[in-house]
Scaffold this motif. Structure first.
Motif, PDB file in Angstrom:
ATOM      1  N   CYS A 220      37.775   2.498  30.206  1.00  0.00           N
ATOM      2  CA  CYS A 220      38.163   2.420  28.796  1.00  0.00           C
ATOM      3  C   CYS A 220      37.336   1.326  28.124  1.00  0.00           C
ATOM      4  CB  CYS A 220      39.650   2.117  28.664  1.00  0.00           C
ATOM      5  SG  CYS A 220      40.195   1.900  26.945  1.00  0.00           S
ATOM      6  N   TYR A 221      36.540   1.730  27.150  1.00  0.00           N
ATOM      7  CA  TYR A 221      35.743   0.776  26.385  1.00  0.00           C
ATOM      8  C   TYR A 221      36.161   0.857  24.914  1.00  0.00           C
ATOM      9  CZ  TYR A 221      32.742   1.044  30.512  1.00  0.00           C
ATOM     10  OH  TYR A 221      32.265   1.030  31.798  1.00  0.00           O
ATOM     11  N   TRP A 222      36.436  -0.303  24.338  1.00  0.00           N
ATOM     12  CA  TRP A 222      36.713  -0.372  22.904  1.00  0.00           C
ATOM     13  C   TRP A 222      35.446  -0.846  22.199  1.00  0.00           C
ATOM     14  CZ3 TRP A 222      40.991   0.903  19.934  1.00  0.00           C
ATOM     15  CH2 TRP A 222      42.166   1.228  20.630  1.00  0.00           C
ATOM     16  N   LEU A 223      35.108  -0.155  21.105  1.00  0.00           N
ATOM     17  CA  LEU A 223      33.887  -0.443  20.375  1.00  0.00           C
ATOM     18  C   LEU A 223      34.183  -0.781  18.916  1.00  0.00           C
ATOM     19  CD1 LEU A 223      32.837   1.143  22.894  1.00  0.00           C
ATOM     20  CD2 LEU A 223      31.177   2.245  21.371  1.00  0.00           C
ATOM     21  N   SER A 224      33.357  -1.632  18.359  1.00  0.00           N
ATOM     22  CA  SER A 224      33.327  -1.829  16.908  1.00  0.00           C
ATOM     23  C   SER A 224      32.226  -0.931  16.357  1.00  0.00           C
ATOM     24  CB  SER A 224      33.026  -3.290  16.579  1.00  0.00           C
ATOM     25  OG  SER A 224      32.705  -3.442  15.210  1.00  0.00           O
ATOM     26  N   SER A 225      32.513  -0.228  15.272  1.00  0.00           N
ATOM     27  CA  SER A 225      31.505   0.653  14.678  1.00  0.00           C
ATOM     28  C   SER A 225      31.658   0.659  13.166  1.00  0.00           C
ATOM     29  CB  SER A 225      31.648   2.088  15.207  1.00  0.00           C
ATOM     30  OG  SER A 225      32.705   2.768  14.555  1.00  0.00           O
TER      31      SER A 225
END
Length: 794
Positions: free
Chosen positions: A30-35
């Protein structure tokens, strides 16, 4: 369910096993990204964790696993250990099985032990590392819109070019009792500016209005904190010692009260694991500590306390200045909650402004883009090296060795330090090798894989030291250094100071990592081949300079100090310095090509002209000192004293000593200096000292290196001062790592509070006299002059 491609920047990473309700098997990453489209939750299912073992041990390993009902899949990956031994990969569908197997293999009797390689690499890190993903990433998969974020299932990830995210940042600070009972939490940034405080509402002045959320108890406070963070939804939470202290205290109180701290995105729970360092996971957000970031950005302060750093960087002080800050916090919570709220809020503001002033978030982003480490992961030079090197090594068909696999026990030497010639000089130029150790590694192909391949085929290899040989063609570090050097030059040309600084730090850390016994790639043949080659280069450079008719008065690691004739002006000195650099570079290019049949990446350059320059003796002796000097530089007509290793540059000498030494050298460096000019300065300082004018400048500052209880046989003065204070104020608390301020009084050493009867004789003998004597000895003043002045003035 739709598909699209998003670009983002990784904020947090997790791995967990599929539960019985999941339609997937194996490990889910599980990777959380800012976009630019908001937060992205990226899920990569059906993953397997892996480590490697020697192929010859496979049968025994299978038997051991079967006996314990541990499921593993063995795959031939055509990889081998540095010893040449073939290895096989062991894949596991969950991390628990991997940990069980590793423990089982390593716990066997010596003659039946299974050797495990790379068993400590987390799969969520390995997945990114092997794809050369460093912060910025392209991602696609099955997309659904969730409350507050976009979720991407069955995701595929690919490295993206550097992408600078617009990150939302909030500064957090807590106040609590000595036992960790919460009083308040401050939050500042991203549209929020408030304090959450336990207690009954207090009426505030119209002129001193602050936003305070009043809570009944700690559970109410933690609930409100979760609500506010959910509403503000920051990408980054910053603070001062925020992981080791603030979040650790919050986590312990939540556990004690039976509260789940759902502070992450998607109501993700805060997780903290303590070991050699505290590891914090907050889904969808990252927590960045100011102290760690400053240290990794190579900022130096005599103390990294918020009080000291905010004073030095911002010129501001904390609102509580008491020696016993904790007791004042407790008093304010019980008697003056509005003042405590102001103090709590101000700490948040100070942290936020330090981050902004020094561009610390930008530095953390750039560091991640270069190394692939998490934004919040600081102090990870070894981890950064592993991230960069391991995937390259795998592509060369090798697994990483374990600590000590080389079987060697000798120590590699440190950097070269030349004996100095003490004295006062009119003109001294400094010639400095640019990134000497990385240049040596690049020139002589010094590299872990290169060592193994060079030893296997020494005939056509480049010889190192301690029986080392390095392959001319099979290596990775020389190319990595070349890429970093090129990127740094581009960063300089395009005015990207944070990128340039981050690259410099990484390049300079490469030798330190290879010389660290905590690195799996450590081999004393590697580090010795770097440092001993440095010794050879420095000694030969000195010889060449002296053959040209100049005097080398000192050398240290990569810098050579050359004395030039007194009659030369600055422009003439610079001409000679630049010509010397050209000559030395040409000589090295010719010598290395002739001796080793390889190009030279060594580059010496003119760095500094000191005029005048002072090299002291070792205190109490006539031989020259090392790593201690003072010189004057002229920058666009402005003259400045540069102190290295001297009392003025050291935090464990008083401000009195700093000022005294600075004034003496400002006088010593005058064009019309004569020794009698020193007398009125000394007389003035002695008179003013005994008159009490310097009382505020007599404070010693030393860090507490151990816990108080650990000081038994040798009790240094700062500890004596603390124990004396605690005998009167038993509630006074001070911890390992904190800076102690103390003074010498007629009744002995004590903590500083500006109300003392000082022992001026101590400061005369220990702070003023040694500095004066150092100048007299180095200038070779007649003993009669020194004796007279000592008797009359000291």
């Amino acid at each position: 369910m739709t598909q699209a491609i998003y670009q983002g920047f990784i904020l947090s990473r997790q791995q967990y096993a599929a539960d019985k309700y999941s339609r997937h098997s194996g490990i889910t990453l599980c990777y959380w990204l800012s976009s630019n489209h908001g937060p992205l939750k990226v899920l990569v299912p059906n993953q397997q964790a892996v480590f490697f073992i020697p192929l010859k041990q496979q049968v025994v390993a299978e038997q051991l696993l079967a006996a314990q009902n541990i499921t593993a899949e063995f795959k031939d990956v055509s990889m081998k250990h540095f010893s040449g031994e073939q290895c096989i990969a062991c894949y596991f569908s969950n991390t628990h099985a991997l940990y069980q197997a590793r423990q089982l293999f390593e716990s066997q009797p010596f003659d039946n032990q299974i050797t495990v390689y790379e068993g400590d690499v987390r799969h969520s890190d390995r997945f990114l590392m092997e794809r050369f993903i460093r912060g910025a990433v392209w991602v696609t998969g099955d997309i659904t819109q969730q409350a507050g974020y976009i979720q991407i299932d069955n995701a595929q990830l690919k490295a993206a070019k550097p992408y600078i995210p617009q990150l939302k940042t909030v500064s957090l600070d807590i106040e609590c009792s000595g036992e960790g009972v919460l009083y308040s939490v401050g939050l500042v940034g991203q549209g929020i500016d408030c304090v959450i405080m336990i207690g009954e509402p207090v009426l505030e002045s119209v002129h001193n209005k602050q936003t305070i959320y009043w809570c009944h108890d700690e559970i109410d406070l933690l609930t409100k904190l979760q609500q506010l963070l959910h509403d503000v939804d920051p990408d980054i939470i910053i603070g001062w010692n925020v992981i080791e202290f603030d979040f650790s205290v919050l986590n312990r109180r939540a556990e004690a009260l039976g509260v789940k701290l759902l502070l992450g995105r998607g109501h993700g729970q805060l997780q903290i694991r303590e070991g050699h360092f505290t590891r914090l996971t907050l889904p969808g957000r990252c927590v960045i500590d100011g102290i760690d970031t400053l240290k990794n950005a190579t900022y130096h302060f005599d103390s990294f306390s918020l009080a000291n750093v905010s004073h030095k960087v911002l010129g501001e002080k904390k609102l509580i200045q008491s020696d016993n800050r904790l007791s004042e916090i407790v008093r304010q919570f019980n008697e003056d909650k509005l003042s405590l709220a102001a103090y709590n809020r101000q700490d948040c503001i100070l942290v936020k402004r330090i981050f902004e002033q020094l561009n610390l978030i930008e530095f953390a982003i750039v560091r991640t883009q270069l190394t692939g480490l998490e934004l919040e992961r600081m102090g990870g030079s070894v981890a950064a090296f592993t991230n960069l090197y391991l995937p390259l090594l795998h592509r060369s068909g090798y697994v990483a060795p374990n600590l000590g696999d080389h079987g060697l026990s000798f120590e590699s030497p440190g950097g070269f330090v030349m004996e100095s010639i003490p004295g006062l000089y009119k003109n001294v130029i400094v010639l400095d090798f640019k990134s000497l150790y990385p240049s040596i590694m690049q020139t002589f192909c010094i590299d872990p894989l290169g060592l193994i391949r060079g030893l296997a085929e020494p005939v056509n290899a480049i010889p190192g030291f301690k029986d080392a040989f390095f392959s001319r063609t099979e290596h990775h570090l020389p190319n990595l250094i070349k890429t970093l050097a090129s990127s740094r030059q581009h960063a300089k040309n395009t005015e990207q100071p944070m990128l340039s600084q981050a690259i410099k730090i990484i390049m300079n850390s490469l030798y330190g990592v290879l010389g660290s016994k905590g690195c799996r790639f450590y081999d004393p043949r590697l580090s010795s081949s770097i440092t001993l080659r440095g010794h050879e280069i420095m000694q030969t450079t000195r010889q060449w300079i002296e053959e040209l008719g100049y005097t080398v008065i000192y050398g240290d690691t990569d810098s050579t100090f050359v004395s030039l004739p007194d009659e030369l002006d600055a422009s003439a000195c610079e001409v000679i310095a630049k010509q010397l650099a050209i000559t030395i570079n040409e000589k090295w290019q010719h010598t290395i090509k002739q001796r080793f049949a390889t190009p030279s990446y060594l580059e010496i350059e003119f760095e500094t002209l000191y005029s005048p320059f002072f090299m002291p003796t070792i205190r109490g002796k006539t031989t020259g000192s090392k790593k201690r000097y003072v010189g004057q530089v002229d920058t666009k007509g402005k003259k400045e004293l540069i102190f290295k290793g001297m009392e003025t540059a050291r935090s464990d000498w008083t401000e009195l000593a700093h000022e005294f030494q600075t004034e003496l050298f400002a006088t010593l460096f005058l064009d019309n200096f004569n020794v009698e000019m020193l007398t009125p300065i000394i007389e003035s300082y002695i008179t003013r000292l005994y008159a009490g004018e310097f009382d505020s400048k007599l404070v010693y500052r030393k860090r507490l290196g151990q816990h108080l209880i650990d000081y038994q046989k040798n009790v240094p003065p700062q500890v004596q001062a603390i124990k004396k204070y605690q005998s009167v104020y038993p509630d006074f608390v001070i911890n390992k790592g904190q800076v102690v301020e103390y003074v010498y009084t007629k009744s002995g050493v004590t903590l500083f509070d500006e109300k003392h009867s000082f022992d001026y004789h101590h400061y005369l003998n220990k702070q003023l006299s040694p500095i004066f004597e150092m100048i007299c000895i180095a200038l070779d003043l007649e003993s009669s002059y020194l004796n007279v002045k000592q008797k009359s003035l000291f």
